[in-house]
Design a protein around this motif. Structure first.
Motif, PDB file in Angstrom:
ATOM      1  N   ALA A 152      -7.286 -40.661  19.766  1.00 45.04           N
ATOM      2  CA  ALA A 152      -8.707 -40.915  19.494  1.00 45.04           C
ATOM      3  C   ALA A 152      -9.120 -40.309  18.160  1.00 45.04           C
ATOM      4  CB  ALA A 152      -9.557 -40.344  20.628  1.00 45.04           C
ATOM      5  N   ASP A 153      -8.693 -39.099  17.887  1.00 43.73           N
ATOM      6  CA  ASP A 153      -9.018 -38.457  16.613  1.00 43.73           C
ATOM      7  C   ASP A 153      -8.384 -39.206  15.446  1.00 43.73           C
ATOM      8  OD1 ASP A 153     -10.462 -36.549  17.951  1.00 43.73           O
ATOM      9  OD2 ASP A 153      -8.906 -35.011  17.866  1.00 43.73           O
ATOM     10  N   HIS A 154      -7.152 -39.669  15.659  1.00 42.56           N
ATOM     11  CA  HIS A 154      -6.418 -40.416  14.623  1.00 42.56           C
ATOM     12  C   HIS A 154      -7.199 -41.681  14.228  1.00 42.56           C
ATOM     13  CE1 HIS A 154      -2.930 -42.337  12.654  1.00 42.56           C
ATOM     14  NE2 HIS A 154      -3.230 -43.415  13.354  1.00 42.56           N
ATOM     15  N   VAL A 155      -7.676 -42.431  15.223  1.00 42.69           N
ATOM     16  CA  VAL A 155      -8.425 -43.664  14.950  1.00 42.69           C
ATOM     17  C   VAL A 155      -9.781 -43.339  14.320  1.00 42.69           C
ATOM     18  CG1 VAL A 155      -9.572 -45.647  16.008  1.00 42.69           C
ATOM     19  CG2 VAL A 155      -7.259 -45.020  16.720  1.00 42.69           C
ATOM     20  N   ALA A 156     -10.462 -42.334  14.844  1.00 41.65           N
ATOM     21  CA  ALA A 156     -11.790 -41.981  14.328  1.00 41.65           C
ATOM     22  C   ALA A 156     -11.729 -41.596  12.852  1.00 41.65           C
ATOM     23  CB  ALA A 156     -12.378 -40.834  15.150  1.00 41.65           C
ATOM     24  N   GLU A 183      -5.722 -51.550  16.629  1.00 42.62           N
ATOM     25  CA  GLU A 183      -4.271 -51.629  16.841  1.00 42.62           C
ATOM     26  C   GLU A 183      -3.518 -51.246  15.575  1.00 42.62           C
ATOM     27  OE1 GLU A 183      -4.680 -55.154  20.205  1.00 42.62           O
ATOM     28  OE2 GLU A 183      -4.159 -55.648  18.137  1.00 42.62           O
ATOM     29  N   ASN A 184      -3.973 -51.727  14.433  1.00 40.05           N
ATOM     30  CA  ASN A 184      -3.324 -51.354  13.173  1.00 40.05           C
ATOM     31  C   ASN A 184      -3.392 -49.857  12.932  1.00 40.05           C
ATOM     32  OD1 ASN A 184      -2.203 -53.709  11.973  1.00 40.05           O
ATOM     33  ND2 ASN A 184      -4.248 -54.446  11.485  1.00 40.05           N
ATOM     34  N   ALA A 185      -4.542 -49.265  13.224  1.00 41.77           N
ATOM     35  CA  ALA A 185      -4.681 -47.823  13.036  1.00 41.77           C
ATOM     36  C   ALA A 185      -3.747 -47.055  13.967  1.00 41.77           C
ATOM     37  CB  ALA A 185      -6.129 -47.402  13.265  1.00 41.77           C
ATOM     38  N   LEU A 186      -3.657 -47.476  15.215  1.00 44.76           N
ATOM     39  CA  LEU A 186      -2.772 -46.802  16.164  1.00 44.76           C
ATOM     40  C   LEU A 186      -1.313 -46.895  15.728  1.00 44.76           C
ATOM     41  CD1 LEU A 186      -4.441 -48.016  19.477  1.00 44.76           C
ATOM     42  CD2 LEU A 186      -4.298 -45.630  18.713  1.00 44.76           C
ATOM     43  N   HIS A 198     -16.999 -44.552  16.511  1.00 44.95           N
ATOM     44  CA  HIS A 198     -17.297 -45.464  17.619  1.00 44.95           C
ATOM     45  C   HIS A 198     -16.139 -46.420  17.917  1.00 44.95           C
ATOM     46  CE1 HIS A 198     -18.585 -48.000  14.169  1.00 44.95           C
ATOM     47  NE2 HIS A 198     -18.216 -48.999  14.927  1.00 44.95           N
ATOM     48  N   LYS A 199     -15.102 -46.421  17.062  1.00 44.81           N
ATOM     49  CA  LYS A 199     -13.951 -47.294  17.285  1.00 44.81           C
ATOM     50  C   LYS A 199     -12.769 -46.570  17.940  1.00 44.81           C
ATOM     51  CE  LYS A 199     -15.252 -50.352  13.486  1.00 44.81           C
ATOM     52  NZ  LYS A 199     -14.877 -50.987  12.207  1.00 44.81           N
ATOM     53  N   ARG A 200     -12.971 -45.318  18.304  1.00 43.39           N
ATOM     54  CA  ARG A 200     -11.865 -44.567  18.907  1.00 43.39           C
ATOM     55  C   ARG A 200     -11.638 -45.012  20.358  1.00 43.39           C
ATOM     56  NH1 ARG A 200     -16.373 -41.432  19.357  1.00 43.39           N
ATOM     57  NH2 ARG A 200     -16.651 -40.190  21.266  1.00 43.39           N
ATOM     58  N   PRO A 201     -10.388 -45.043  20.825  1.00 43.56           N
ATOM     59  CA  PRO A 201     -10.134 -45.391  22.228  1.00 43.56           C
ATOM     60  C   PRO A 201     -10.643 -44.301  23.156  1.00 43.56           C
ATOM     61  CG  PRO A 201      -8.097 -44.750  21.139  1.00 43.56           C
ATOM     62  CD  PRO A 201      -9.138 -44.815  20.068  1.00 43.56           C
ATOM     63  N   ARG A 202     -11.288 -44.709  24.222  1.00 44.62           N
ATOM     64  CA  ARG A 202     -11.784 -43.765  25.233  1.00 44.62           C
ATOM     65  C   ARG A 202     -10.758 -43.548  26.341  1.00 44.62           C
ATOM     66  NH1 ARG A 202     -17.242 -42.285  23.777  1.00 44.62           N
ATOM     67  NH2 ARG A 202     -17.713 -43.664  22.015  1.00 44.62           N
ATOM     68  N   VAL A 203      -9.835 -44.506  26.479  1.00 42.85           N
ATOM     69  CA  VAL A 203      -8.797 -44.429  27.509  1.00 42.85           C
ATOM     70  C   VAL A 203      -7.472 -44.800  26.853  1.00 42.85           C
ATOM     71  CG1 VAL A 203      -7.989 -45.342  29.721  1.00 42.85           C
ATOM     72  CG2 VAL A 203     -10.446 -45.116  29.295  1.00 42.85           C
ATOM     73  N   ALA A 224       7.691 -37.550  25.133  1.00 46.86           N
ATOM     74  CA  ALA A 224       6.653 -36.762  24.463  1.00 46.86           C
ATOM     75  C   ALA A 224       5.617 -37.690  23.846  1.00 46.86           C
ATOM     76  CB  ALA A 224       7.267 -35.853  23.404  1.00 46.86           C
ATOM     77  N   PRO A 225       4.873 -38.442  24.665  1.00 41.83           N
ATOM     78  CA  PRO A 225       3.891 -39.384  24.125  1.00 41.83           C
ATOM     79  C   PRO A 225       2.698 -38.651  23.518  1.00 41.83           C
ATOM     80  CG  PRO A 225       3.697 -39.267  26.505  1.00 41.83           C
ATOM     81  CD  PRO A 225       4.900 -38.455  26.140  1.00 41.83           C
ATOM     82  N   PRO A 226       2.075 -39.242  22.507  1.00 37.65           N
ATOM     83  CA  PRO A 226       0.870 -38.622  21.937  1.00 37.65           C
ATOM     84  C   PRO A 226      -0.257 -38.615  22.960  1.00 37.65           C
ATOM     85  CG  PRO A 226       1.190 -40.816  21.034  1.00 37.65           C
ATOM     86  CD  PRO A 226       2.411 -40.504  21.837  1.00 37.65           C
TER      87      PRO A 226
END
Length: 498
Positions: free
Chosen positions: A460-464, A415-418, A470-475, A452-454
């Motif tokens: 996913a790339d942003h978090v990775a 959540e912090n990363a997002l 392995h912590k990137r969101p899949r959905v 214009a949502p991301p």
């Protein structure tokens, strides 16, 4: 037995024959709610008179509106040695009926003119008189309870069933507030400002009883606003207590409000609690004000367990170190203690100490299940410990610990990363079943620009890049707003049906 309120019986500053400061119009202010104030002498008189009216009741309900009368009501009940049950004025009929049936209060204390719901109609009502007493001696009753006797019965949020009443002894209130005084250098010279509700431990115990135990002052805003915070800090307040939603609104207002930045920069201590403050908001506030928000960690059942110390490093994303008198350990699912201070090994927080509640009222089964055989309380919160002992919470065991691809992943760091992504206004992370991974990571996003949502791939790339692949969101799912409770906490169980 020690007094919960030595300032009422000893009196800060000049003392009269009764030990209470003389009320000459210039007595030290104990409470201020909007334009209404009570000096220590006036509070002693009002609370003492109420204590006499309460008499020998077993428990009293308090209609906990954000008013002066609520503070007087709880103080009076504690002086009388009677347990107070704070009631949320926004409770629904079913929840309120359950709390009243479970706690069986003898009386209800309320501000004059307060409209009470039908569920309270069968209780004897006492209107709380918060007016200053007439000139003359003030009689403050000796507190009639022992340290282990109940002080408050505070009902939990009831996310997994009807709310449970956590019985907090007087000892727990005193030890928590004294431990925070040690950690924060909290004295009678401090003036606290907050706008928190008064039916839970953050707003009531820390925010009202804390200043009264120290002999200091509290200014309640009635309703939180950045403008109100700035006004009080510019008028001599030294400390601010808030929840993440409040600090987020402050962070949002700072770029266009240089006076707010100056006011926050004058504060001795900015404290956030009740949920994790996103690192993004930490950094925005620090950059604009030169002051860092510190976090502490507690629960209804335990009061306060850890805090960043005023003389320590205010490290974003952590809740500091265990408070004096609190034993804290992390354990694996099988109960094995985690001894590594490596910032990576995730375990459930368990605590033991005089700050703990004694029982869930009328629930011996739930009480027994909450404690280990050696007396530690199972918090259900998951954390890691840094090499220097700082505790970093990664989420709740039930909703924030995601087991994906063989990894144990805390929702909080994702959540912090997002939230560091410019296209994200709010974020929550949960897990859902996945045939291959066990659980997949789901990000619930309130976009900064709904038009214009991301994209899911972008997030996913942003978090990775910031954490690990392995912590990137899949959905990724978009919402107009995240469901929150009265304290601003995200209600993740509600997301499943969003």
């Amino acid at each position: 037995m020690s007094s919960l309120f030595p300032a009422l019986t000893d009196g800060p500053g000049e003392r009269s024959e009764t030990g209470v400061p003389p009320d000459d119009g210039r007595g030290k202010v104990a409470l201020r709610f909007g334009p209404r104030t009570l000096t220590y002498r006036a509070l002693a008189g009002a609370a003492g008179a109420l204590a006499a009216r309460i008499g020998t009741a077993d428990r009293v309900a308090v209609w906990a509106t954000p008013e002066l009368e609520t503070a007087v009501a709880v103080t009076g009940a504690l002086l009388a040695g009677v347990a107070a049950v704070p009631l949320n004025p926004r409770s629904g009929e079913k929840e309120l009926a359950h709390i009243l049936s479970d706690s069986a209060p003898d009386l209800v204390l309320a501000a004059p003119g307060a409209q009470l719901p039908p569920a309270l109609a069968g209780l004897t009502r006492i209107d709380v008189d918060a007016s200053a007493p007439a000139a003359g001696p003030v009689a403050v009753p000796a507190e009639r309870a022992a340290d282990g006797d109940p002080a408050l019965v505070v009902y939990t949020s009831g996310t997994t069933g009807p709310p449970k009443g956590a019985v907090l002894p007087r000892r727990a209130l005193a030890t928590t507030l004294d431990a925070l005084a040690d950690a924060w250098g909290w004295t009678g010279d401090d003036v606290l400002v907050h706008g928190l509700p008064l039916f839970h431990v953050h707003g009531l115990v820390l925010g009202v009883l804390g200043p009264l135990r120290r002999g200091g002052s509290v200014r309640h805003l009635g309703r939180f606003s950045p403008e109100g915070v700035a006004r009080e800090l510019n008028d001599g307040a030294t400390m601010l207590f808030g929840v993440p939603t409040m600090y987020h609104r402050i962070a949002e207002a700072l770029p266009d409000d240089p006076e707010l930045a100056k006011a926050l920069g004058r504060a001795r201590l900015l404290v956030s609690g009740s949920a994790a403050l996103p690192v993004h908001d930490h950094e925005r506030i620090a950059a604009a004000t030169g002051r860092r928000v510190i976090e502490r960690y507690g629960m209804t059942e335990t009061l306060m367990n850890t805090s960043v110390r005023a003389d320590g490093e205010a490290r974003a994303g952590t809740v500091g170190v265990p408070l004096p008198g609190v034993e804290l350990r992390l354990v694996e699912e099988d109960g094995t203690e985690i001894t590594a201070y490596d910032g990576e090994s995730v375990g459930e927080i368990q605590v033991r100490g005089p700050n703990l509640f004694t029982e869930y009222l009328n629930r011996p089964d739930a009480t027994a299940a909450a404690f280990t055989a050696d007396g530690f309380f199972r918090t259900g919160d998951m954390a890691v410990r840094e090499p220097d002992g700082y505790v970093r919470i990664v989420g709740r065991k039930a909703t924030d610990l995601i087991k994906s691809g063989g990894y144990k992943i805390g929702a909080g760091e994702i959540e912090n990363a997002l939230l560091e992504h410019p296209g994200v206004r709010e974020a929550a992370v949960t897990g859902e079943p996945d045939a291959d991974l066990g659980e997949r990571i789901v990000a619930w996003i309130v976009p900064a620009d709904p038009q214009a949502p991301p994209s899911a791939e972008e997030l996913a790339d942003h978090v990775a890049r910031r954490l690990a692949p392995h912590k990137r969101p899949r959905v990724v799912r978009h919402l107009a707003a995240l469901p929150r409770n009265d304290m601003g906490k995200i209600m993740k169980r509600a997301l499943a049906g969003a």
